[in-house]
Every structure is written in structure tokens, then in C-alpha cells.
Motif scaffolding. Structure first.
Motif, PDB file in Angstrom:
ATOM      1  N   LYS A  71       0.727  -1.137   0.027  1.00  0.00           N
ATOM      2  CA  LYS A  71       0.179  -0.024  -0.054  1.00  0.00           C
ATOM      3  C   LYS A  71       0.939   1.357  -0.005  1.00  0.00           C
ATOM      4  N   GLY A  72       1.925   1.267   0.947  1.00  0.00           N
ATOM      5  CA  GLY A  72       2.766   2.561   1.037  1.00  0.00           C
ATOM      6  C   GLY A  72       3.336   2.855  -0.311  1.00  0.00           C
ATOM      7  N   ALA A  73       3.752   1.851  -0.941  1.00  0.00           N
ATOM      8  CA  ALA A  73       4.654   2.019  -2.440  1.00  0.00           C
ATOM      9  C   ALA A  73       3.458   2.606  -3.476  1.00  0.00           C
ATOM     10  N   VAL A  74       2.393   1.993  -3.198  1.00  0.00           N
ATOM     11  CA  VAL A  74       1.320   2.360  -4.277  1.00  0.00           C
ATOM     12  C   VAL A  74       0.799   3.880  -4.247  1.00  0.00           C
ATOM     13  N   ALA A 112     -12.621  -3.586   2.930  1.00  0.00           N
ATOM     14  CA  ALA A 112     -13.268  -2.549   3.766  1.00  0.00           C
ATOM     15  C   ALA A 112     -13.602  -1.172   2.971  1.00  0.00           C
ATOM     16  N   ALA A 113     -12.959  -0.743   2.071  1.00  0.00           N
ATOM     17  CA  ALA A 113     -13.342   0.595   1.483  1.00  0.00           C
ATOM     18  C   ALA A 113     -14.296   0.300   0.261  1.00  0.00           C
ATOM     19  N   ALA A 123      -8.606  -1.282  -3.389  1.00  0.00           N
ATOM     20  CA  ALA A 123      -8.923  -1.742  -2.179  1.00  0.00           C
ATOM     21  C   ALA A 123      -8.324  -0.478  -0.966  1.00  0.00           C
ATOM     22  N   TYR A 124      -7.606   0.339  -1.702  1.00  0.00           N
ATOM     23  CA  TYR A 124      -7.027   1.487  -0.824  1.00  0.00           C
ATOM     24  C   TYR A 124      -7.923   2.983  -0.682  1.00  0.00           C
ATOM     25  N   PRO A 125      -8.329   3.148   0.362  1.00  0.00           N
ATOM     26  CA  PRO A 125      -9.400   4.235   0.364  1.00  0.00           C
ATOM     27  C   PRO A 125      -8.545   5.500  -0.155  1.00  0.00           C
TER      28      PRO A 125
END
Ligand code: DC
Length: 238
Positions: A68-71, A201-202, A117-119
Motif C-alpha cells: 500500500k505504501g509504495a502504491v 473494507a473500502a 482496495a485502498y481508500p
């Protein structure tokens, strides 16, 4: 952060009606929505293609889309544009390159499912989607259009079909494009994406309470289009 943008000329209408079509992958949303939009002169917006473009950008930079952090770190440098050809076909541009065909590759499907999936990714793409519906009469398809992006859309359709029927259609489509893949693999990827898209979740994939449920398992393309056109004509006055 430069917002993704719309370029080219879509048809602008004074009274904007919106059709939100959500549902799992392979339900036929995009081909049905594009055909209906073309018939009616609406702008067709394929929001999955926008998430796919972010997924492709991650792959091109050699990132693990589950990192996630990299994206999130690449979002500020992404130059994503969307345009519509005269025939209503939506083109996706990434850093000035037309990636419309490339974003259909199976590995991009999985990367798109992961990044969507990342808000923060969803928030990054939200305004682009809403601004298109503010300025045009649209048929917009995706996973959360009726529930999150356009909650006030006057017509919401949840388009679905059994996993086998959807995998069969996707398998055929890939074969026609010369990208043959074993059916079992297509079905497995479809089920994996269904799981990712509905359990995240998002903005998980779910029908809006006021959506019309349309199951196309037993319908062919023509019948599916007719069913959607009927719903639009019942609610829309040109
Ligand atoms: O519709 P599609 O298969 O081209 O979508 C690609 C991925 O993007 C899919 O895994 C779900 C995700 N997506 C999303 O989360 N929200 C949307 N509005 C559209 C697509």
C-alpha cells in the motif's frame, strides 16, 4: 497532487441524468452500458478502466500492488487522462501514452483489484468520476457508483450473473483477442476478484438499497441491453 483529468469532447447536456451500473466483473456491465450510452447519446464512463490504469502504473514501476505504501507514494506523480473517441469508446492515457488495450491484461486486472482496495486511491479518483456526472448525462459503471460515487443517481442497476457464466464470457472474450487462457484459470481469477471486491473494507461491492437487480445469467447480450434500455426509458425523459 495533479488530479486525473478528462480531455477530448464528451457530449454535454443541460439536464443531467445519470445511470449507475454496478456489479461483479464479467457481468457484461461495460459492453451493455457502452451500447446503451451510444444509442441514447449519453457519455459512457468505465470507472474500472481508471482503477486499471492505476494498477498498470504500479506494475510498470515494478511495485507489488499489495504494498500500500509504495502504491500511495506514486499517486502524486501519476498523469491519468480519460478521453472519448467519436464512437463513444473511452480511452485511458497514462503519462501521455494510450494504455486502453494494455489495461485489459490479466495481471493488470489483479493489480487493479488490489489498488482499488485502498481508500486513498478511491478518494484520489472520486472527483474525476463525480465531475463527469456533473457535466454530462452519463451511464457510469463500476462497483460503488450507486452506493458511493453517485448516491443520488435517478437510476441504479445492479447487474450480475453466476460466476461460471461470467468466467465463460471473459474466457471467450480473451480467446477472441488471441489471449487464450485455460477456463479454470479464468474462473479462479474471477472468483478471487469477486472476493477481493466484495470483502474489502473500502467501498465493497454491494447493491445500493434502491438499485434494480438485473441477473443476466440466462440472457444474451441483446436481451440484457433491452432490459437496461427499458429501465432507462421508464425513468428518463429526453
Ligand atoms: O470493472 P473492471 O473489472 O475493469 O474493474 C477493475 C477493478 O477495479 C476491479 O477489481 C474492481 C475495481 N473497481 C472498483 O473498485 N471500483 C469501481 N468503481 C470500478 C472498478
Amino acid at each position: 497532487m495533479p488530479p486525473p483529468s478528462l480531455c477530448g469532447k464528451g457530449k454535454t447536456m443541460s439536464k443531467n441524468f445519470a445511470v449507475a451500473i454496478d456489479g461483479p466483473s464479467g457481468a457484461g456491465k461495460s459492453t451493455i452500458a457502452r451500447t446503451c450510452a451510444q444509442t441514447l447519446g449519453f457519455l459512457y464512463v468505465d470507472t474500472g478502466a481508471i482503477y486499471r490504469t492505476v494498477g498498470l502504473a504500479a506494475l510498470r514501476r515494478g511495485l507489488d500492488s499489495h504494498d500500500k505504501g509504495a502504491v500511495l507514494a506514486i499517486l502524486p506523480e501519476l498523469n491519468i487522462e480519460l478521453s472519448h473517441a467519436a464512437d463513444g469508446l473511452q480511452h485511458m492515457m497514462l503519462d501521455g501514452e494510450d494504455v486502453t488495450a494494455e489495461i485489459r491484461r490479466p495481471e493488470v486486472s489483479l493489480a487493479a483489484s488490489a489498488v482499488s482496495a485502498y481508500p486513498e486511491v478511491r478518494a484520489f479518483l472520486m472527483e474525476l468520476q463525480r465531475s463527469l456526472a456533473r457535466t454530462h448525462t452519463v451511464i457510469m459503471d463500476g462497483r460503488d457508483i450507486g452506493t458511493v460515487v453517485l448516491p443520488d443517481a435517478p437510476l441504479k442497476i445492479f447487474l450480475t450473473a453466476s460466476a461460471e457464466a461470467r468466467a465463460k464470457r471473459r474466457w471467450k472474450e480473451l480467446k477472441e483477442k488471441g489471449r487464450e487462457q485455460p477456463f479454470e484459470e479464468v474462473l479462479r481469477e474471477m472468483e478471487l476478484r469477486d472476493k477481493n471486491d466484495s470483502e474489502r473494507a473500502a467501498a465493497p461491492l454491494k447493491a445500493a438499497e434502491d438499485a434494480v437487480l438485473l441477473d443476466t445469467t440466462a440472457l444474451d447480450f441483446q436481451q440484457s441491453c433491452e432490459a437496461v434500455m427499458k429501465l432507462i426509458r421508464e425513468r428518463w425523459t429526453p
